[in-house]
Design a protein around this motif. Structure first.
Motif, PDB file in Angstrom:
ATOM      1  N   THR A 298      -3.000   1.358   0.263  1.00 59.99           N
ATOM      2  CA  THR A 298      -3.544   0.300  -0.581  1.00 59.99           C
ATOM      3  C   THR A 298      -2.540  -0.201  -1.622  1.00 59.99           C
ATOM      4  OG1 THR A 298      -5.261  -0.119  -2.244  1.00 59.99           O
ATOM      5  CG2 THR A 298      -4.526   2.136  -2.029  1.00 59.99           C
ATOM      6  N   GLY A 299      -2.605  -1.490  -1.923  1.00 57.57           N
ATOM      7  CA  GLY A 299      -1.740  -2.044  -2.949  1.00 57.57           C
ATOM      8  C   GLY A 299      -1.676  -3.554  -2.894  1.00 57.57           C
ATOM      9  N   MET A 300      -1.328  -4.167  -4.030  1.00 59.31           N
ATOM     10  CA  MET A 300      -1.226  -5.620  -4.109  1.00 59.31           C
ATOM     11  C   MET A 300       0.175  -6.055  -3.695  1.00 59.31           C
ATOM     12  SD  MET A 300      -1.798  -8.048  -7.429  1.00 59.31           S
ATOM     13  CE  MET A 300      -1.579  -9.825  -7.345  1.00 59.31           C
ATOM     14  N   GLY A 301       0.267  -7.240  -3.098  1.00 61.86           N
ATOM     15  CA  GLY A 301       1.569  -7.797  -2.751  1.00 61.86           C
ATOM     16  C   GLY A 301       1.972  -7.487  -1.326  1.00 61.86           C
ATOM     17  N   ASN A 302       3.285  -7.424  -1.079  1.00 58.90           N
ATOM     18  CA  ASN A 302       3.769  -7.187   0.283  1.00 58.90           C
ATOM     19  C   ASN A 302       4.863  -6.130   0.366  1.00 58.90           C
ATOM     20  OD1 ASN A 302       5.919  -8.519  -0.852  1.00 58.90           O
ATOM     21  ND2 ASN A 302       5.908 -10.254   0.557  1.00 58.90           N
TER      22      ASN A 302
END
Length: 359
Positions: A298-302
């Motif tokens: 899980t995590g925001m961005g790329n």
């Protein structure tokens, strides 16, 4: 932004100087706005009665009610994404990690002097963490369940046999690399609590300030059958050992005379992060190839998506966490869209996969 509107941040800190500086940093970004400032949790509650924030930026050490107590009340009564804002003292580092157990989405180091060379990097990380927390709002119920699930296994007693297994570590012939950002600390804790021994060495990049990574590693080591430590430059990668990347530097894998080693290197931000998941994954692709297993959580961005693709192209096994079990689906989604993930698995399925993976 949320529905085209700036993300509303409630600042809860008793230092007027800190709130002035931080408010200026936040309001400079068009995607964020400070909707209120409170000197203590009681003032924060009054503001929240009038208007609900999208994210709360919360200090730990405050008069009348400490931040940890307020955080627990928020997560049980009015769940809102919370980012912890802490100092560097050892006690504060431990409390910041405890806040992650209680449901904080991320921890941040209070900014140092705006004249320091590191200030611009700190500012970028700071703004990214707030935006990532806002993106986690749909994953809050999941995060709360995950905390409950983890607490079922709370404070596992490590047996004497397991302590012996920790002490008898052999150089690893394979390697596991794992990357995570928003929501990752809780996901990693869930895995570490329930994972078996007899695993290859594992290197982890978790987006987290360097002031807190040692305390995070020490905390995990108390609840896992594996040996978990903050990574140090040049050490040999051993089976049943997890190396948490230092938040000040990039962590990489290196192969030297058929032996895998951990490398810690400074450098610019990559994908707006240091440590960067892409840096770790690319090193695993080049140094370990088919002997590597890559996992993107899980995590925001790329960050990590292109690196995971390089690992797949080098013959490694690659896994991305599925949307349903992710607090924020950004990083896994980016990898899946690139075709980088051979397997798209829930967190429970990732645990089962690891528990059947052999060194």
């Amino acid at each position: 932004m949320i529905s085209g509107k700036p993300i509303k941040v409630l600042l809860v800190d008793d230092s007027a100087m800190v709130t002035k500086v931080v408010s200026h940093i936040i309001n400079e970004d068009k995607e964020l706005t400070v909707m209120g400032v409170a000197a203590n949790p009681y003032e924060a509650v009054e503001i929240m009665k009038r208007e609900k924030p999208d994210v709360i930026l919360l200090d730990i050490e405050m008069p009348r009610m400490d931040g940890l107590t307020f955080l627990r009340k928020i997560m049980t009564q009015h769940p809102i994404p919370v980012v912890i804002f802490s100092g560097v003292a050892p006690k504060n580092s431990r409390n910041a990690v405890k806040a992650l157990e209680y449901g904080a989405v991320a921890v941040l180091q209070k900014p140092k002097s705006i004249l320091s060379p590191e200030f611009q990097e700190t500012k970028i990380r700071f703004l990214e963490a707030l935006k990532g927390a806002a993106a986690s709002v749909t994953g809050l119920p999941l995060l709360r369940r995950r905390i409950h699930d983890v607490s079922i296994f709370a404070e596992n007693e490590i047996t004497e046999l397991e302590k012996h297994q920790k002490a008898t570590l052999l150089p690893s012939r394979k390697v596991i690399v794992l990357g995570a950002s928003t929501g990752g600390t809780q996901a990693i804790e869930f895995l570490m609590r329930n994972i078996k021994t007899d695993l290859p060495g594992m290197l982890i990049t978790q987006h987290m300030p360097g002031e807190f990574t040692r305390a995070f590693a020490e905390r995990l080591n108390t609840i896992s059958k594996l040996h978990i430590q903050e990574a140090e430059d040049g050490e040999i990668v051993h089976n049943n050992t997890v190396y948490i990347g230092n938040g000040f530097y990039h962590i990489l894998l290196e192969k030297e005379q058929n032996t895998y080693k951990v490398r810690i290197k400074d450098g610019p931000l990559v994908n707006r992060h240091k440590p960067s998941v892409d840096v770790l994954f690319r090193s695993a692709a080049r140094q370990a190839g088919p002997q590597a297993l890559g996992i993107l959580l899980t995590g925001m961005g790329n960050d990590g998506a292109k690196g995971l693709l390089e690992m797949k192209e080098a013959g490694a096994i690659t896994i991305a966490q599925d949307e349903k079990s992710s607090v924020v689906f950004g990083m896994p989604r980016a990898a899946i869209q690139l075709g980088a993930a051979q397997y798209i698995l829930s967190l429970n399925e990732i645990l089962k996969f690891l528990n059947h993976y052999t060194p």
